[in-house]
Scaffold this active site. Structure first.
Site, PDB file in Angstrom:
ATOM      1  N   GLU A 154     -52.477  65.264 -49.980  1.00  0.00           N
ATOM      2  CA  GLU A 154     -51.208  66.025 -50.083  1.00  0.00           C
ATOM      3  C   GLU A 154     -51.453  67.382 -50.720  1.00  0.00           C
ATOM      4  OE1 GLU A 154     -48.590  65.018 -48.475  1.00  0.00           O
ATOM      5  OE2 GLU A 154     -49.718  63.203 -47.999  1.00  0.00           O
ATOM      6  N   TRP A 200     -52.584  69.604 -48.137  1.00  0.00           N
ATOM      7  CA  TRP A 200     -51.510  70.118 -47.262  1.00  0.00           C
ATOM      8  C   TRP A 200     -50.927  71.401 -47.841  1.00  0.00           C
ATOM      9  CZ3 TRP A 200     -50.120  69.329 -42.428  1.00  0.00           C
ATOM     10  CH2 TRP A 200     -50.375  68.096 -41.808  1.00  0.00           C
ATOM     11  N   TRP A 205     -31.949  77.865 -29.513  1.00  0.00           N
ATOM     12  CA  TRP A 205     -31.422  76.895 -30.468  1.00  0.00           C
ATOM     13  C   TRP A 205     -29.920  77.099 -30.634  1.00  0.00           C
ATOM     14  CZ3 TRP A 205     -34.611  73.110 -32.217  1.00  0.00           C
ATOM     15  CH2 TRP A 205     -35.983  73.342 -32.184  1.00  0.00           C
ATOM     16  N   ASN A 263     -39.816  63.699 -50.031  1.00  0.00           N
ATOM     17  CA  ASN A 263     -40.497  64.186 -48.817  1.00  0.00           C
ATOM     18  C   ASN A 263     -40.045  63.470 -47.544  1.00  0.00           C
ATOM     19  OD1 ASN A 263     -42.629  65.713 -47.391  1.00  0.00           O
ATOM     20  ND2 ASN A 263     -43.487  63.665 -47.103  1.00  0.00           N
ATOM     21  N   TRP A 280     -34.109  75.820 -36.485  1.00  0.00           N
ATOM     22  CA  TRP A 280     -34.848  75.394 -37.677  1.00  0.00           C
ATOM     23  C   TRP A 280     -34.796  76.456 -38.779  1.00  0.00           C
ATOM     24  CZ3 TRP A 280     -38.850  78.487 -39.244  1.00  0.00           C
ATOM     25  CH2 TRP A 280     -39.372  79.375 -38.303  1.00  0.00           C
ATOM     26  N   TRP A 323     -40.849  72.782 -41.944  1.00  0.00           N
ATOM     27  CA  TRP A 323     -39.787  72.974 -40.942  1.00  0.00           C
ATOM     28  C   TRP A 323     -40.361  73.130 -39.547  1.00  0.00           C
ATOM     29  CZ3 TRP A 323     -34.808  72.007 -40.565  1.00  0.00           C
ATOM     30  CH2 TRP A 323     -34.134  71.675 -41.746  1.00  0.00           C
TER      31      TRP A 323
HETATM   32  P1  FAD Z   1     -46.081  64.273 -54.191  1.00  0.00           P
HETATM   33  O1  FAD Z   1     -45.973  63.311 -53.065  1.00  0.00           O
HETATM   34  O2  FAD Z   1     -46.314  63.723 -55.522  1.00  0.00           O
HETATM   35  O3  FAD Z   1     -47.261  65.262 -53.790  1.00  0.00           O
HETATM   36  C1  FAD Z   1     -48.030  65.980 -54.763  1.00  0.00           C
HETATM   37  C2  FAD Z   1     -48.037  67.444 -54.441  1.00  0.00           C
HETATM   38  O4  FAD Z   1     -48.671  67.676 -53.183  1.00  0.00           O
HETATM   39  C3  FAD Z   1     -46.654  68.050 -54.293  1.00  0.00           C
HETATM   40  O5  FAD Z   1     -46.105  68.371 -55.538  1.00  0.00           O
HETATM   41  C4  FAD Z   1     -46.919  69.251 -53.414  1.00  0.00           C
HETATM   42  O6  FAD Z   1     -47.417  70.314 -54.167  1.00  0.00           O
HETATM   43  C5  FAD Z   1     -48.030  68.749 -52.501  1.00  0.00           C
HETATM   44  N1  FAD Z   1     -47.469  68.229 -51.253  1.00  0.00           N
HETATM   45  C6  FAD Z   1     -47.064  66.981 -50.994  1.00  0.00           C
HETATM   46  N2  FAD Z   1     -46.662  66.867 -49.713  1.00  0.00           N
HETATM   47  C7  FAD Z   1     -46.795  68.077 -49.166  1.00  0.00           C
HETATM   48  C8  FAD Z   1     -46.552  68.613 -47.868  1.00  0.00           C
HETATM   49  N3  FAD Z   1     -46.101  67.874 -46.862  1.00  0.00           N
HETATM   50  N4  FAD Z   1     -46.774  69.925 -47.667  1.00  0.00           N
HETATM   51  C9  FAD Z   1     -47.249  70.711 -48.649  1.00  0.00           C
HETATM   52  N5  FAD Z   1     -47.526  70.252 -49.889  1.00  0.00           N
HETATM   53  C10 FAD Z   1     -47.303  68.963 -50.145  1.00  0.00           C
HETATM   54  N6  FAD Z   1     -43.107  71.257 -50.733  1.00  0.00           N
HETATM   55  C11 FAD Z   1     -42.982  72.229 -51.643  1.00  0.00           C
HETATM   56  O7  FAD Z   1     -43.687  72.208 -52.671  1.00  0.00           O
HETATM   57  N7  FAD Z   1     -42.079  73.250 -51.479  1.00  0.00           N
HETATM   58  C12 FAD Z   1     -41.266  73.323 -50.372  1.00  0.00           C
HETATM   59  O8  FAD Z   1     -40.491  74.274 -50.250  1.00  0.00           O
HETATM   60  C13 FAD Z   1     -41.356  72.280 -49.413  1.00  0.00           C
HETATM   61  N8  FAD Z   1     -40.535  72.266 -48.345  1.00  0.00           N
HETATM   62  C14 FAD Z   1     -40.651  71.252 -47.405  1.00  0.00           C
HETATM   63  C15 FAD Z   1     -39.816  71.265 -46.281  1.00  0.00           C
HETATM   64  C16 FAD Z   1     -39.927  70.269 -45.322  1.00  0.00           C
HETATM   65  C17 FAD Z   1     -39.036  70.302 -44.099  1.00  0.00           C
HETATM   66  C18 FAD Z   1     -40.869  69.230 -45.493  1.00  0.00           C
HETATM   67  C19 FAD Z   1     -40.997  68.141 -44.466  1.00  0.00           C
HETATM   68  C20 FAD Z   1     -41.693  69.208 -46.606  1.00  0.00           C
HETATM   69  C21 FAD Z   1     -41.616  70.211 -47.579  1.00  0.00           C
HETATM   70  N9  FAD Z   1     -42.433  70.209 -48.735  1.00  0.00           N
HETATM   71  C22 FAD Z   1     -42.324  71.235 -49.629  1.00  0.00           C
HETATM   72  C23 FAD Z   1     -43.481  69.202 -48.921  1.00  0.00           C
HETATM   73  C24 FAD Z   1     -43.066  67.972 -49.767  1.00  0.00           C
HETATM   74  O9  FAD Z   1     -41.847  67.455 -49.312  1.00  0.00           O
HETATM   75  C25 FAD Z   1     -42.968  68.245 -51.264  1.00  0.00           C
HETATM   76  O10 FAD Z   1     -44.131  68.908 -51.706  1.00  0.00           O
HETATM   77  C26 FAD Z   1     -42.835  66.957 -52.062  1.00  0.00           C
HETATM   78  O11 FAD Z   1     -41.700  66.249 -51.646  1.00  0.00           O
HETATM   79  C27 FAD Z   1     -42.734  67.277 -53.540  1.00  0.00           C
HETATM   80  O12 FAD Z   1     -42.532  66.119 -54.296  1.00  0.00           O
HETATM   81  P2  FAD Z   1     -43.681  65.530 -55.223  1.00  0.00           P
HETATM   82  O13 FAD Z   1     -44.196  66.574 -56.128  1.00  0.00           O
HETATM   83  O14 FAD Z   1     -43.160  64.276 -55.821  1.00  0.00           O
HETATM   84  O15 FAD Z   1     -44.797  65.199 -54.137  1.00  0.00           O
END
Ligand code: FAD
Length: 474
Positions: A276, A279, A307, A342, A360, A383
């Site tokens: 993650e 990502w 759209w 997420n 979107w 997105w």
């Molecule tokens: P955890 O699951 O604990 O993950 C740890 C860290 O990994 C996160 O804090 C984040 O920094 C990174 N991470 C995890 N998943 C992703 C991912 N899919 N993409 C990029 N980094 C990731 N994340 C953001 O930080 N900012 C946003 O603006 C954002 N917008 C999103 C919009 C959409 C439509 C989607 C599908 C995902 C988005 N994410 C975004 C990714 C993800 O949803 C969040 O990082 C995550 O929910 C944050 O919660 P957490 O810290 O508990 O994540």
């Protein structure tokens, strides 16, 4: 006596801060002083304050308090970027160097470029650093030197690269070399108080809270992260994103702390979590490659999609009144907390684009306005993934079914009931499709469909076909 300025931005911490570490080293070597500052842009005050800004400004306040507690001089300067930089150059005696952690994308990059121009014109040197990501956009390259577009090969290359260790900063030394400049206007502090107003103090703010969150997550949740990260009712994720966004914890601290935890047999919790973090780097790299992607699809083929922009539908989605409980729960969590799980970000984004067929960009903008963890690269990437228009997206024919997603990831409807109180007394076997309740069941649950909770605003099966046809028509 030489002085260097350290410009803080979205890196509000005193530990493992690349620009600050380098500044302290510079001050030691040159017997110099450090001027630490943050520029508060008037544009922030023009917009109605929302979660995202509140969270950021409360974090800034906590950072200033932390500096004060460690007797580190820090200036909060209110004004336009160029005006403030000119003022620092003019008023701070013997200033000959600026240090800051730079942005590689979007508004941050434009601002950095502007500041670099001002510094050059004034013959002030600057040192900039890549600090926000484990690997900056141009550090992970294919053999031919080009950048990746697909995550899996990117991750393979990313995981082989050495990751920088966190650097400890001696706060006593920092305190001794930080300077306070008397004749600088101190309007920033007043403006910050105005912004924060009478807001309730949050606990999820600052460096200490960030470290505590990291430690609790690794001790209690990391081992099962791969099993629970998709279940919104379980709170099985780290919730570190808000701290990474404001820079109250460094990405290196997170990575190395996780890597140092004891290995368990088939340790997929740790592995999944590190993926993650990759990502996050990946989407930043994609944004660097497609700097216009907040406006246009990375996949050229889909730039001509027409759209929908229907205002009523957009309003229903924003307010969590689509009639699909899992979608509504996600949107209400976002509106209430400035954060969304997420799995829900994926479900709500898919619903907006494939069920409502809405642009979107409208969804991206709404998330950007609300999320305390808003990261342009990750948000645009997420997105475009959900809308099937990015570089490595969900295939357009694999449309998320909001009912199936709900049954799979919130089987007992616990998450739905938390955020959609109208459905609190609905039986578990109806919670995912409350419109299927008989009138007797509706009465018993105290929830009349169409009165207390909306009927489904669209028919998923029909919309799915329309979405697929829309893509096939291109
Ligand atoms: P955890 O699951 O604990 O993950 C740890 C860290 O990994 C996160 O804090 C984040 O920094 C990174 N991470 C995890 N998943 C992703 C991912 N899919 N993409 C990029 N980094 C990731 N994340 C953001 O930080 N900012 C946003 O603006 C954002 N917008 C999103 C919009 C959409 C439509 C989607 C599908 C995902 C988005 N994410 C975004 C990714 C993800 O949803 C969040 O990082 C995550 O929910 C944050 O919660 P957490 O810290 O508990 O994540």
């Amino acid at each position: 006596m030489k002085t260097a300025a350290v410009w803080f931005r979205r890196d509000l911490r005193l530990q493992d801060h690349t620009a600050l570490s380098e500044a302290v080293k510079w001050a030691e070597e040159h017997n110099g002083k450090l001027f630490l500052f943050f520029q508060l842009n008037p544009a922030f005050l023009e917009k109605p304050a929302d979660f995202r800004h509140h969270y950021f400004f409360q974090t800034l306040k906590a950072f200033m308090d932390n500096c004060r507690d460690h007797k580190i001089a820090f200036h909060l300067m209110y004004g336009e970027t160029e005006e403030i930089m000119e003022m620092v150059i003019e008023k701070v005696p013997e200033i000959n160097l600026f240090l800051f952690n730079e942005d590689e994308t979007g508004y941050g990059k434009e601002r950095d470029d502007k500041v670099k121009r001002v510094l050059k014109e004034n013959e002030v040197d600057y040192w900039t650093f890549q600090d926000h990501f484990l690997h900056g956009a141009r550090e992970v390259k294919k053999q031919d030197g080009s950048l990746y577009k697909v995550y899996t090969p990117y991750y393979k290359a990313w995981s082989k690269l050495e990751k920088k260790q966190p650097a400890e900063i001696d706060l006593k030394k920092l305190s001794a070399c930080s300077v306070s400049i008397q004749d600088l206007p101190d309007t920033g502090a007043e403006k910050l108080e105005e912004m924060i107003g009478s807001l309730e103090e949050r606990e999820d703010i600052g460096e200490e809270a960030a470290l505590k969150t990291l430690k609790e997550f690794t001790d209690e949740k990391l081992e099962d992260y791969h099993k629970k990260r998709d279940l919104p009712a379980e709170a099985g994720t780290s919730r570190l994103s808000r701290y990474l966004k404001t820079g109250t914890i460094s990405i290196r601290t997170v990575y190395h702390h996780i890597m140092q935890t004891e290995d368990h047999p088939q340790d997929t919790g740790k592995e999944t979590f590190i993926k993650e973090l990759a990502w996050r780097d990946f989407y930043n790299m994609v944004y660097v490659q497609f700097p216009n992607s907040v406006k246009e699809e990375a996949d050229k083929r889909y730039r001509s999609i027409k759209w929908n922009t229907d205002k009523e539908r957009l309003k229903a989605w924003k307010e969590g009144k689509t009639g699909y409980p899992i979608v509504d729960a996600g949107m209400r969590q976002l509106n209430e907390e400035g954060w969304m799980h997420n799995r829900l970000r994926m479900i709500t984004a898919s619903f907006l684009t494939k069920d409502y067929l809405l642009d979107w960009r409208l969804g991206e903008a709404y998330f950007a306005e609300k999320l305390v963890d808003y990261e342009p690269g990750s948000n645009i990437g997420g997105w475009q993934w959900a809308a099937s228009v990015g570089t490595d997206p969900v295939p357009y024919f694999r449309v998320f079914n909001p009912v199936t997603q709900s049954k799979k990831f919130d089987p007992d409807g616990e998450y739905i009931k938390k955020y959609v109180p109208e459905l609190r007394d609905v039986d578990v076997k109806r919670i995912h499709e409350p419109w299927k309740m008989s009138s007797g069941e509706q009465k018993e649950a105290g929830c009349i469909i169409g009165t207390d909770y909306p009927e489904p605003t669209v028919n998923h099966s029909e919309q799915r076909v329309k979405a697929i046809e829309m893509f096939q028509g291109i």
